[in-house]
Write an enzyme that holds these catalytic residues in place. Sequence first.
Site, PDB file in Angstrom:
ATOM      1  N   ASP A 267     -37.049  27.298  32.864  1.00 24.91           N
ATOM      2  CA  ASP A 267     -36.243  26.131  33.275  1.00 24.91           C
ATOM      3  C   ASP A 267     -36.057  25.132  32.137  1.00 24.91           C
ATOM      4  O   ASP A 267     -34.974  24.552  31.986  1.00 24.91           O
ATOM      5  CB  ASP A 267     -36.898  25.425  34.468  1.00 24.91           C
ATOM      6  CG  ASP A 267     -36.698  26.200  35.766  1.00 24.91           C
ATOM      7  OD1 ASP A 267     -35.701  26.934  35.875  1.00 24.91           O
ATOM      8  OD2 ASP A 267     -37.542  26.051  36.667  1.00 24.91           O
TER       9      ASP A 267
ATOM     10  N   LYS B 146     -43.081  28.729  43.280  1.00 25.49           N
ATOM     11  CA  LYS B 146     -43.217  28.517  41.829  1.00 25.49           C
ATOM     12  C   LYS B 146     -44.611  28.075  41.376  1.00 25.49           C
ATOM     13  O   LYS B 146     -45.053  28.451  40.298  1.00 25.49           O
ATOM     14  CB  LYS B 146     -42.187  27.496  41.341  1.00 25.49           C
ATOM     15  CG  LYS B 146     -40.781  28.042  41.222  1.00 25.49           C
ATOM     16  CD  LYS B 146     -39.877  26.987  40.609  1.00 25.49           C
ATOM     17  CE  LYS B 146     -38.480  27.505  40.384  1.00 25.49           C
ATOM     18  NZ  LYS B 146     -37.685  26.581  39.566  1.00 25.49           N
TER      19      LYS B 146
END
Length: 277
Positions: A105, A68
């Site tokens: 997210d 990520k």
Amino acid sequence: MAAFRTAGIMGWPVGHSRSPALHGYWLARHGIAGAYVPLPVRPERIAPALRGLSALGFAGCNVTVPHKQAVLALVDRVEPLARQIGAVNLVVVHEDGSLEGRNTDADGFLQSLRQDCPQWRADAGPAVVLGAGGAARAVMAALAGEGVAELRLLNRTRDHAEALAARFGGRAQVMDWAAPAAALAGAALLVNTTSLGMSGQPPLRLNLAPLPRAAVVADLVYAPLETPLLAAARARGHAVVDGLGMLLHQAVPSFAAWFGVRPEVTAELRAMIATTL
Ligand code: ATR
């Protein structure tokens, strides 16, 4: 006929990911000609793997552990929210072959909170965030973006919390992980972003007594669905938000970006994924 579109998830390991089941369900439900596949990519191969997306005709991919952060520096463009969070979990391949990095997210957390606790308001009071890793960064950005005026951050390693709080100026303050009562007093929201409570990990031991009964308690851990923290919160009458909601909702903007349809998080989908936990 619409072109067949392909997406996937890059991670290492990636076999445990629920994303192929999730996106596969939506593809079938919407009758879209497409596929979503696991893409096991070793950490040292992430750059060539990303470059290959356009050549392979992929619409994009999700990115998970351990990639990520690395992907931030490897895409052509990074959306401001992903830059603020410091992580990319969605890559979109544009018509010209360029790659854009986004982060879903924070939005996933907010949508999950809204779906499970529509009564929660950003101005209801301080939010307590436990943990200072990647998930905490997304939750902090989400709550700050909604206008929560006071963010109380607690983490086992205080330095990590200090570094994270510094990104949010005066509205975030670091409090004592070892003495959480002061942080819980008067709070309107408590969010666990640590791995405590996950299967195979120790439970999160927290005396909830100082937390007002009207406070919402959220746990990002989704295996098990009912963590010891959520069980304790439920027993005290708190509204609770489990981690499955965020897992499902963070996938919505990805699907929409690649396949052009904004899918719904339904009770049926929740039940289907819950059986795999
Ligand atoms: P994620 O991306 O899921 O947030 P991470 O970046 O590895 O994962 O962050 C894990 C978080 O859980 C950290 O806040 C970590 O605390 P430290 O900063 O002190 O490492 C926290 N955590 C993990 N195991 C823990 C434990 N046994 N006790 C307390 N906190 C723990």
